[in-house]
Write a protein that holds these residues in place. Structure first.
Motif, mmCIF file in Angstrom:
data_model
loop_
_atom_site.group_PDB
_atom_site.id
_atom_site.type_symbol
_atom_site.label_atom_id
_atom_site.label_comp_id
_atom_site.label_asym_id
_atom_site.label_seq_id
_atom_site.Cartn_x
_atom_site.Cartn_y
_atom_site.Cartn_z
ATOM 1 N N LYS A 116 0.869 -1.178 0.000
ATOM 2 C CA LYS A 116 0.000 0.000 0.000
ATOM 3 C C LYS A 116 0.903 1.224 0.000
ATOM 4 C CE LYS A 116 -3.702 -0.075 2.619
ATOM 5 N NZ LYS A 116 -4.600 -0.125 3.811
ATOM 6 N N ASN A 121 -3.263 7.512 1.772
ATOM 7 C CA ASN A 121 -4.619 7.877 2.187
ATOM 8 C C ASN A 121 -4.753 9.371 2.485
ATOM 9 O OD1 ASN A 121 -2.830 7.379 4.320
ATOM 10 N ND2 ASN A 121 -4.462 6.953 5.771
ATOM 11 N N ARG A 122 -3.625 10.081 2.517
ATOM 12 C CA ARG A 122 -3.677 11.524 2.793
ATOM 13 C C ARG A 122 -3.628 12.370 1.521
ATOM 14 N NH1 ARG A 122 0.401 12.156 8.015
ATOM 15 N NH2 ARG A 122 -0.107 10.167 9.015
ATOM 16 N N ASN A 218 -1.443 4.451 6.529
ATOM 17 C CA ASN A 218 -1.815 3.577 5.416
ATOM 18 C C ASN A 218 -0.937 2.324 5.340
ATOM 19 O OD1 ASN A 218 -3.828 3.344 3.354
ATOM 20 N ND2 ASN A 218 -2.247 3.626 1.809
#
Length: 300
Positions: A116, A121-122, A218
């Motif tokens: 990942k 995710n930011r 993440n």
């Protein structure tokens, strides 16, 4: 004299976020004509306005960031850092000054994350309006150092390692749970909480993260291994050495390959990647070696 090392990224975000708010400019359109519109103070009001519209109306919302002047954010940052100094004084800590660290550009973890994207995710989430201004203030007025190629919490871990995790020599100031994988004396400025993390506790905290991952950054951890399963396993290894703990976690990773949807093909490779992402680097050399962490046994 005690070194007081501070993860200052927290203040750039918290002081910036506290001195701004988001309001919502909404408009309803029917047949190409604006039939209604307004400013909503929160998302609940946005949904209330949306639900009151006639069927077939188009609803459009624009987020507007309403920030206070930069001076307000800097004043809050100053009060927060003076609060840390006061906490040290009240605890009887003899120190020269706070040593502030900020995360700079580049991060070796971005290069080694394959399962990942590290902190992916930011992406698209805006930083506070005064983020850069607060960082500049901490550099110019408080002498904050910028860690380039690694993170501020790595810099704190390096300081602790440099002093052999001596609780009288260095104090780690951070609200980030990642630092709980580093032995030593800690102060959480958000909760105003003192604690001492023993070496074995730090080791177990690290392997708990290895199993559960870190959703904030993440990092997925071991596939479908939640906190309950991790705690059940590690509770049986409370006094075990790292070799035994790592073996037990490796078994869980290997077994995870049998679960439907597992995103990796090799359990040990996945564990090693996550360990290197989660490991707080003890030296600058470790950051140059891809977050150096190896199994405490020779892989075949």
């Amino acid at each position: 004299m005690t070194r007081v090392v501070v993860d200052s990224d927290f203040y750039a975000y918290s002081c910036g976020g506290t001195t701004q708010r988001t309001i919502y400019d909404w408009v309803a359109v029917m047949g190409g004509d604006v039939i209604e519109g307004g400013i909503a103070e929160n998302k609940a009001d946005v949904e209330a306005a949306r639900s009151s519209l006639p069927e077939g109306a188009e609803f459009h919302v624009t987020d507007i960031v309403d920030a206070e002047p930069l001076e307000h954010a800097l004043a809050l940052c100053k009060r927060s850092l003076l609060g840390v100094e006061q906490a040290m004084d009240e605890a009887g800590v003899e120190f020269d000054k706070l040593e502030l660290y900020l995360t700079g550009k580049g991060n070796f973890r971005e290069d080694i994350a394959t399962i990942k994207g590290y902190k992916a995710n930011r992406i698209g989430i805006a930083k506070p309006v005064h983020y850069k201004g607060i960082r500049r203030y901490m550099r110019e007025r408080w002498g904050a150092c910028v860690a380039r190629g690694w993170e501020a919490d790595d810099a704190l871990a390096m300081a602790a390692h440099q002093h052999a995790y001596d609780t009288e020599a260095v104090i780690l100031v951070s609200q980030d749970k990642d630092l709980r994988t580093v032995p030593g004396r800690h102060y959480n400025p958000r909760k105003k909480l003192w604690s001492t993390v023993a070496p074995q506790e730090a080791l177990l905290n690290f392997y708990r993260q290895v199993l559960t991952g870190d959703p904030v950054d993440n990092i997925g951890g071991c596939y479908k291994c939640g906190p309950k399963a991790a705690d059940e396993l590690l509770s049986t290894l409370f006094d075990a050495d790292e070799m035994t703990i790592a073996h037990a976690c490796a078994d869980v990773y290997v077994q995870s390959l049998e679960k439907k949807g597992c995103p990796y093909r090799d359990g040990l490779d996945a564990m090693q990647e996550n360990c290197r992402l989660l490991h707080m680097c003890r030296t600058v050399e470790e950051t140059q070696e891809g977050g150096y962490w190896n199994f405490p046994w020779e892989r075949t």
